[in-house]
Each structure stands twice: as C-alpha cells, then as structure tokens.
Write an enzyme that holds these catalytic residues in place. Structure first.
Site, mmCIF file in Angstrom:
data_model
loop_
_atom_site.group_PDB
_atom_site.id
_atom_site.type_symbol
_atom_site.label_atom_id
_atom_site.label_comp_id
_atom_site.label_asym_id
_atom_site.label_seq_id
_atom_site.Cartn_x
_atom_site.Cartn_y
_atom_site.Cartn_z
ATOM 1 N N CYS A 1 0.820 -1.229 0.000
ATOM 2 C CA CYS A 1 0.000 0.000 0.000
ATOM 3 C C CYS A 1 0.846 1.267 0.000
ATOM 4 C CB CYS A 1 -0.938 0.004 1.205
ATOM 5 S SG CYS A 1 -2.155 -1.316 1.111
ATOM 6 N N HIS B 1 -3.190 7.606 1.876
ATOM 7 C CA HIS B 1 -3.587 6.283 1.404
ATOM 8 C C HIS B 1 -4.984 6.003 1.939
ATOM 9 C CE1 HIS B 1 -3.863 2.116 0.595
ATOM 10 N NE2 HIS B 1 -3.644 1.722 1.842
ATOM 11 N N ASN C 1 -9.950 0.215 -0.647
ATOM 12 C CA ASN C 1 -8.484 0.271 -0.557
ATOM 13 C C ASN C 1 -7.908 -0.325 -1.849
ATOM 14 O OD1 ASN C 1 -5.775 -0.088 -0.025
ATOM 15 N ND2 ASN C 1 -6.073 -0.986 2.002
HETATM 16 O O1 UT7 Z 1 -3.773 -0.684 3.405
HETATM 17 C C1 UT7 Z 1 -2.957 -1.426 4.239
HETATM 18 C C2 UT7 Z 1 -3.237 -1.187 5.612
HETATM 19 N N1 UT7 Z 1 -4.443 -1.871 6.036
HETATM 20 C C3 UT7 Z 1 -5.217 -1.261 6.887
HETATM 21 O O2 UT7 Z 1 -4.992 -0.125 7.218
HETATM 22 C C4 UT7 Z 1 -6.341 -2.017 7.522
HETATM 23 C C5 UT7 Z 1 -6.285 -1.788 8.983
HETATM 24 N N2 UT7 Z 1 -7.334 -2.425 9.733
HETATM 25 C C6 UT7 Z 1 -8.622 -2.016 9.655
HETATM 26 O O3 UT7 Z 1 -8.958 -1.138 8.886
HETATM 27 C C7 UT7 Z 1 -9.615 -2.629 10.599
HETATM 28 O O4 UT7 Z 1 -8.936 -3.392 11.567
HETATM 29 C C8 UT7 Z 1 -10.671 -3.528 9.891
HETATM 30 C C9 UT7 Z 1 -11.613 -2.660 9.091
HETATM 31 C C10 UT7 Z 1 -9.987 -4.545 9.013
HETATM 32 C C11 UT7 Z 1 -11.503 -4.257 10.939
HETATM 33 O O5 UT7 Z 1 -12.121 -3.325 11.822
HETATM 34 P P1 UT7 Z 1 -12.023 -3.539 13.394
HETATM 35 O O6 UT7 Z 1 -12.808 -2.454 14.012
HETATM 36 O O7 UT7 Z 1 -10.559 -3.642 13.745
HETATM 37 O O8 UT7 Z 1 -12.784 -4.891 13.584
HETATM 38 P P2 UT7 Z 1 -12.231 -6.270 14.196
HETATM 39 O O9 UT7 Z 1 -11.275 -6.919 13.271
HETATM 40 O O10 UT7 Z 1 -11.792 -6.009 15.579
HETATM 41 O O11 UT7 Z 1 -13.562 -7.132 14.207
HETATM 42 C C12 UT7 Z 1 -14.676 -6.746 15.019
HETATM 43 C C13 UT7 Z 1 -15.800 -7.730 14.770
HETATM 44 C C14 UT7 Z 1 -15.370 -9.182 14.879
HETATM 45 O O12 UT7 Z 1 -16.412 -9.900 15.485
HETATM 46 P P3 UT7 Z 1 -16.331 -10.298 17.047
HETATM 47 O O13 UT7 Z 1 -15.081 -11.106 17.187
HETATM 48 O O14 UT7 Z 1 -16.257 -8.995 17.767
HETATM 49 O O15 UT7 Z 1 -17.607 -11.053 17.240
HETATM 50 C C15 UT7 Z 1 -15.239 -9.610 13.442
HETATM 51 O O16 UT7 Z 1 -15.435 -11.001 13.285
HETATM 52 O O17 UT7 Z 1 -16.313 -7.568 13.454
HETATM 53 C C16 UT7 Z 1 -16.326 -8.831 12.785
HETATM 54 N N3 UT7 Z 1 -16.123 -8.603 11.361
HETATM 55 C C17 UT7 Z 1 -17.129 -8.336 10.513
HETATM 56 N N4 UT7 Z 1 -18.464 -8.228 10.697
HETATM 57 C C18 UT7 Z 1 -19.205 -7.932 9.617
HETATM 58 C C19 UT7 Z 1 -14.959 -8.610 10.685
HETATM 59 N N5 UT7 Z 1 -15.191 -8.352 9.384
HETATM 60 C C20 UT7 Z 1 -16.522 -8.170 9.254
HETATM 61 C C21 UT7 Z 1 -17.361 -7.882 8.173
HETATM 62 N N6 UT7 Z 1 -18.689 -7.763 8.395
HETATM 63 N N7 UT7 Z 1 -16.869 -7.678 6.914
#
Ligand code: UT7
Length: 325
Positions: free
Chosen positions: A115, A252, A282
C-alpha cells in the site's frame, strides 16, 4: 542557489467499469453495509473485468496522465510502476506499459511496497530526476487486488478494490526556496518485524502459487496512526512546513477511521482531507494517485498548493511526500 525539483506536470487515473457495492457483498457473505461503512467508510469498490489486467489499468491511467500533462509519451524516459499484483511474476508490468505507449528508450521497472508503493515509487523517481540521470517520469500505482482476495474471508474481502493512477514528473530547476514547485521532501520507512501481519500466503519461491491476502486487521490498525504521523512529522521537520500550511492532505485510502485519526493527531483540518475510500475502497498502491486525480480534476488541488501524501501498508512499509503542486 537553484535546486533541481521533480515537478508534477499532470495526473490521470482509471477505474474498471464494474462497481461492487456493500449490499452485493452482503448477499454473498456474512456482512452488512452498516458494518462496512461504520468500520471503514467504504461504500463500494471497482472490480477488474475478466481479462482486464493490472497493465491494462496502468496503461489507461498513464495515457490520461500524459494527456493532462500535455506530454508526448516519447518524452518519458523513466517509468516506475508500483504494484503488488503484477500481470506476471516477470517481466515487470512496467515494461508492458512502456511497450503499449510505444516507448523503446529509457527504463521501466516495477516496485513493490504494497500500500505504500506509490510513495516509494514517487521517492524513487524523484531521486532519479534530481540526480540528472532522467528528465521525465511516469509514476504509476496500479492494482488488481480482487485477484488475490479470499472472497470467503469477510475480514479482508470487503476492504479492497481495483484501479490505477499515475502522475507525470519533470526535472526542473527551481529557485531552491520553500515556495519551489515539485516534490519538496520524501521519507520512507520499513520494519520487517511486522511482515506476517499483512501478507499473501503464496509466491513463486515458497508455494509456486499466487496465494491470498491475509491480514490481522486490528494489529495493522494499531500501528497505522503512529507510523503515519511519525513520517509526516519527518516531512514537516525536513521542510519547516506546518500542518496549518498544508492545503490538501491526500492519504492512502485504507480506512476512514485511520485517516480521520491521523488528520486529528496532526491538527490537519477535516476540510483539507481528500477522501475517496468510500467510492474506491483500498486500492493499495493505486489509492493515492486515484485520490489525487479526483481532487485535481474537481478543482480542489491547484498550482502552488502544498499537498501532503502518506501511506502505510504490508511489511510494514510507510512513507510521506510533501509536494508543491
Ligand atoms: O492498506 C494497508 C493497511 N491496512 C489497513 O490499514 C487495515 C487496517 N485495519 C482495519 O482497517 C480494521 O482493523 C478492519 C476494518 C480490518 C476491521 O475493523 P475492526 O474495528 O478492527 O474490527 P475487528 O477486526 O476487531 O472485528 C470486530 C468484529 C469481529 O467480530 P467479534 O469477534 O467482535 O464477534 C469480526 O469477526 O467484526 C467482525 N467482522 C465483521 N463483521 C461484519 C470482521 N469483518 C466483518 C465484516 N462484516 N466484513
């Protein structure tokens, strides 16, 4: 004393025609428009058609940038193409672009920093131009991340999209002052201790397969804002510029929450932030030139504006560039 600067002559971009909305994704996997918008700011992304390769996106973006710059392809002697999704393991996708543009001179090569790729490519081209070895560069970010996604993994497949963006740079002698046009400073960093937090689980040497993107999203998120702001402070320290002097912040486009938090920490006013993550998702190395192109073409970014670019991604890699448009 004059200074040689890499001045931006023009920019362009290309997005595949097919748009994939959050609602369509919610029909296929256990997710919702509400979750995706709330956690990322993404509403839709573009997906390359069958037979549409990264090089095709890059060629379209390059042609648009050349048109905007008013430059003939024959005047380009350097092409640096940032991608993590090349057409083939080799040759470089950049040589396919070079060939399609009818250029047989100079040099074209790919660069891979995920990225952060566009910032790394911009810094590389800037160093070539300022050294005097090359005169005019096409810097391209082009990706087809849809090809390396695991479409059953809701934690990653909702985040990424396809696209390409490009800028044309020209080496010009400028007065050597902070008001110079062109790239004023670039700062690149990497730290391989984090290489398994965002990676592709395949490759020619390890598995002889292409593999799929894997990410510990929360871990990446945790590091992102700190790394981004550190490298922007480096840019401010190197130039004496301040957050108030920035006209446009073009980050980004990974996650609106990361962008908002970075801008807030740096005291960059929200109205100066260029956001396209809602429409493009992204697009990895393509995201910054895609966003830049939107803000230039809608009249926000104008000649003389101070534009701050930053990215962070797999590796980890991260970097910033301060550009007087
Ligand atoms: O470009 C390169 C750099 N990459 C990035 O900058 C990405 C960085 N990370 C992020 O943007 C975020 O961490 C994400 C958007 C990927 C995830 O958001 P988050 O607020 O960190 O969510 P999480 O991974 O902590 O997941 C929270 C909950 C989980 O459920 P439980 O364990 O709390 O029951 C996940 O299983 O959300 C669930 N979850 C989803 N639910 C609905 C994960 N993906 C999804 C989804 N739809 N697509």
């Amino acid at each position: 004393m004059t200074a040689k600067r890499s001045v931006v002559l023009g920019c362009g971009s290309y997005l595949p025609r097919k748009v994939l909305t959050n609602a369509e994704l919610a029909d296929r996997i256990d997710t919702s428009d509400e979750w995706i918008v709330q956690r990322t700011g993404i509403r839709q992304r573009h997906i390359a058609a069958d037979g549409e390769f990264t090089s095709h996106l890059a060629i379209n973006a390059a042609r648009a940038a050349l048109d905007h710059a008013g430059i003939d392809a024959q005047q380009i002697d350097l092409i640096v193409l940032a991608t993590s999704t090349p057409d083939n393991t080799f040759p470089a996708t950049a040589v396919a672009v070079q060939h399609a543009l009818g250029i047989n001179h100079g040099v074209a090569f790919d660069l891979q920093a995920v990225c952060s790729g566009f910032i790394f490519a911009l810094a590389t081209a800037d160093n070539f131009l300022r050294s005097g070895s090359h005169k005019r560069a096409l810097v391209i970010g082009a990706e087809t991340f849809s090809r390396i996604l695991d479409w059953s993994d809701r934690g990653t497949c909702v985040l990424f999209g396809d696209g390409a963006g490009a800028v044309v740079l020209e080496a010009q002698d400028q007065p050597g002052k902070p008001t110079d046009r062109g790239i004023l400073t670039t700062h690149l960093r990497s730290d391989g201790r984090h290489k398994s937090k965002l990676f592709v689980d395949g490759g020619p040497s390890s598995t002889q397969t292409v593999g799929h993107l894997r990410m510990e999203g929360r871990e990446v998120f945790k590091h992102a804002v700190g790394m981004i702001t550190d490298v922007i402070v480096d840019a401010f320290n190197a130039t004496g510029a301040s957050a108030e002097e920035i006209d446009w912040f073009v980050p980004h486009q990974a996650n609106k929450r990361i962008i908002d938090a970075s801008a807030h920490k740096l005291h960059i006013a929200p109205q100066k932030v260029v956001l396209t993550v809602d429409l493009h998702g992204n697009t990895s190395a393509a995201s910054i030139p895609l966003a830049l192109n939107v803000a230039v073409k809608d009249g926000r970014v104008k000649k003389g504006d101070l534009v701050l670019l930053e990215a962070m991604g797999g590796g980890f890699t991260w970097g910033s560039a301060l550009v007087r448009w």
